[in-house]
Design a protein around this motif. Sequence first.
Motif, PDB file in Angstrom:
ATOM      1  N   GLU A 177       0.826  -1.210   0.000  1.00  0.00           N
ATOM      2  CA  GLU A 177       0.000   0.000   0.000  1.00  0.00           C
ATOM      3  C   GLU A 177       0.862   1.263   0.000  1.00  0.00           C
ATOM      4  O   GLU A 177       1.829   1.376   0.739  1.00  0.00           O
ATOM      5  CB  GLU A 177      -0.856  -0.009   1.267  1.00  0.00           C
ATOM      6  CG  GLU A 177      -1.694   1.232   1.432  1.00  0.00           C
ATOM      7  CD  GLU A 177      -2.572   1.146   2.665  1.00  0.00           C
ATOM      8  OE1 GLU A 177      -2.168   0.507   3.659  1.00  0.00           O
ATOM      9  OE2 GLU A 177      -3.678   1.688   2.620  1.00  0.00           O
ATOM     10  N   CYS A 178       0.481   2.216  -0.850  1.00  0.00           N
ATOM     11  CA  CYS A 178       1.164   3.507  -0.889  1.00  0.00           C
ATOM     12  C   CYS A 178       0.096   4.558  -1.132  1.00  0.00           C
ATOM     13  O   CYS A 178      -0.263   4.831  -2.275  1.00  0.00           O
ATOM     14  CB  CYS A 178       2.219   3.520  -1.982  1.00  0.00           C
ATOM     15  SG  CYS A 178       2.978   5.140  -2.221  1.00  0.00           S
ATOM     16  N   LEU A 179      -0.428   5.124  -0.074  1.00  0.00           N
ATOM     17  CA  LEU A 179      -1.536   6.080  -0.186  1.00  0.00           C
ATOM     18  C   LEU A 179      -1.183   7.246  -1.110  1.00  0.00           C
ATOM     19  O   LEU A 179      -1.945   7.590  -2.010  1.00  0.00           O
ATOM     20  CB  LEU A 179      -1.918   6.603   1.207  1.00  0.00           C
ATOM     21  CG  LEU A 179      -3.014   7.654   1.241  1.00  0.00           C
ATOM     22  CD1 LEU A 179      -4.341   7.072   0.794  1.00  0.00           C
ATOM     23  CD2 LEU A 179      -3.141   8.252   2.634  1.00  0.00           C
ATOM     24  N   ARG A 190       6.779  11.023  -6.180  1.00  0.00           N
ATOM     25  CA  ARG A 190       7.968  10.729  -5.373  1.00  0.00           C
ATOM     26  C   ARG A 190       8.378   9.273  -5.502  1.00  0.00           C
ATOM     27  O   ARG A 190       9.501   8.907  -5.170  1.00  0.00           O
ATOM     28  CB  ARG A 190       7.705  11.040  -3.901  1.00  0.00           C
ATOM     29  CG  ARG A 190       7.484  12.500  -3.615  1.00  0.00           C
ATOM     30  CD  ARG A 190       7.482  12.766  -2.125  1.00  0.00           C
ATOM     31  NE  ARG A 190       8.823  12.745  -1.587  1.00  0.00           N
ATOM     32  CZ  ARG A 190       9.335  13.714  -0.823  1.00  0.00           C
ATOM     33  NH1 ARG A 190       8.618  14.763  -0.501  1.00  0.00           N
ATOM     34  NH2 ARG A 190      10.567  13.621  -0.381  1.00  0.00           N
ATOM     35  N   CYS A 191       7.448   8.408  -5.901  1.00  0.00           N
ATOM     36  CA  CYS A 191       7.774   6.989  -6.025  1.00  0.00           C
ATOM     37  C   CYS A 191       7.150   6.455  -7.321  1.00  0.00           C
ATOM     38  O   CYS A 191       6.492   7.182  -8.054  1.00  0.00           O
ATOM     39  CB  CYS A 191       7.227   6.219  -4.820  1.00  0.00           C
ATOM     40  SG  CYS A 191       5.443   6.397  -4.646  1.00  0.00           S
ATOM     41  N   ASP A 192       7.341   5.161  -7.572  1.00  0.00           N
ATOM     42  CA  ASP A 192       6.785   4.574  -8.791  1.00  0.00           C
ATOM     43  C   ASP A 192       5.691   3.548  -8.475  1.00  0.00           C
ATOM     44  O   ASP A 192       5.354   2.714  -9.310  1.00  0.00           O
ATOM     45  CB  ASP A 192       7.903   3.935  -9.632  1.00  0.00           C
ATOM     46  CG  ASP A 192       8.658   2.845  -8.872  1.00  0.00           C
ATOM     47  OD1 ASP A 192       8.500   2.752  -7.636  1.00  0.00           O
ATOM     48  OD2 ASP A 192       9.411   2.092  -9.511  1.00  0.00           O
ATOM     49  N   CYS A 193       5.133   3.623  -7.269  1.00  0.00           N
ATOM     50  CA  CYS A 193       4.155   2.618  -6.826  1.00  0.00           C
ATOM     51  C   CYS A 193       2.945   2.531  -7.748  1.00  0.00           C
ATOM     52  O   CYS A 193       2.533   1.453  -8.155  1.00  0.00           O
ATOM     53  CB  CYS A 193       3.690   2.920  -5.406  1.00  0.00           C
ATOM     54  SG  CYS A 193       5.038   2.921  -4.217  1.00  0.00           S
ATOM     55  N   ARG A 194       2.366   3.692  -8.066  1.00  0.00           N
ATOM     56  CA  ARG A 194       1.157   3.695  -8.891  1.00  0.00           C
ATOM     57  C   ARG A 194       1.427   3.151 -10.291  1.00  0.00           C
ATOM     58  O   ARG A 194       0.639   2.362 -10.818  1.00  0.00           O
ATOM     59  CB  ARG A 194       0.604   5.122  -8.969  1.00  0.00           C
ATOM     60  CG  ARG A 194      -0.646   5.277  -9.801  1.00  0.00           C
ATOM     61  CD  ARG A 194      -0.977   6.758  -9.817  1.00  0.00           C
ATOM     62  NE  ARG A 194      -2.001   7.141 -10.738  1.00  0.00           N
ATOM     63  CZ  ARG A 194      -3.150   7.705 -10.346  1.00  0.00           C
ATOM     64  NH1 ARG A 194      -3.413   7.863  -9.083  1.00  0.00           N
ATOM     65  NH2 ARG A 194      -4.016   8.119 -11.242  1.00  0.00           N
TER      66      ARG A 194
END
Length: 236
Positions: free
Chosen positions: A78-80, A89-93
């Motif tokens: 999970e990365c809200l 800031r990140c590549d989670c999505r």
Amino acid sequence: MGIPKDRAEELLRENADHRCEDALDTCVRIRAIADLPTRFGEYQVVAFESPADRKEHAAFVHGDVCERDDVPVRLHSECLTGDAIGSLRCDCRDQLIESLERIGQMETGIVLYLRQEGRGIGFVNKIRAYQLQDAGFDTVQANELLGFRPDERDYGVAAHMLGSLHVRSIQILTNNPMKVADLERHGVRIVGRIPVAVPPNEVNRPYLETKRRKLGHLLDLEQFDDLTDVPEGAGR
Ligand SMILES: [Zn+2]
Ligand SMILES: [Zn+2]
């Protein structure tokens, strides 16, 4: 064709009183299963709950994965800020969407959505780490300053979820060799690895460089250097 109705009912029945007394911290039960049509294809959502701390996790399942071998599986933490808000800031999505799209086109596959924000350190600590990064530290240094190892995720829950779904063996979608080792340590049979390649954006390139350099991710960022039209990452 997903998990058939009678099979789903059987899973719910056998999970009703399930409890791993010897490993309660990673124990989860299947509590509900429903169809979930998505923009990435036909999925079912399987809702898990931990009997110990009531923590909820989800498996997004494409096709009938029960008693199957070589099932493509993506573990997503999970990365809200990334998943829901589209933070750069990140590549989670990007990774989540890429996995859902690819699995949606395969015969079967699973995205395990683990509720462990900020690589397991929690939401507030994740934002504290961002605060430190804003002050000039990199992602690994920031976590260390807060007293955490770079990656605290526990793969026991993920392994249990695959076991609850009666998945026999998997092909893992990842660039992270630690994931393979950790899952195998928890008894998951991994028969292959499918790389996930998402182009970096202007904001997250240093973060991805750190992931590769310090956390051993197998990222080939140079492959994207020729791309003149780098997607924004949050657009999809
Ligand atoms: Zn259990
Ligand atoms: Zn993220």
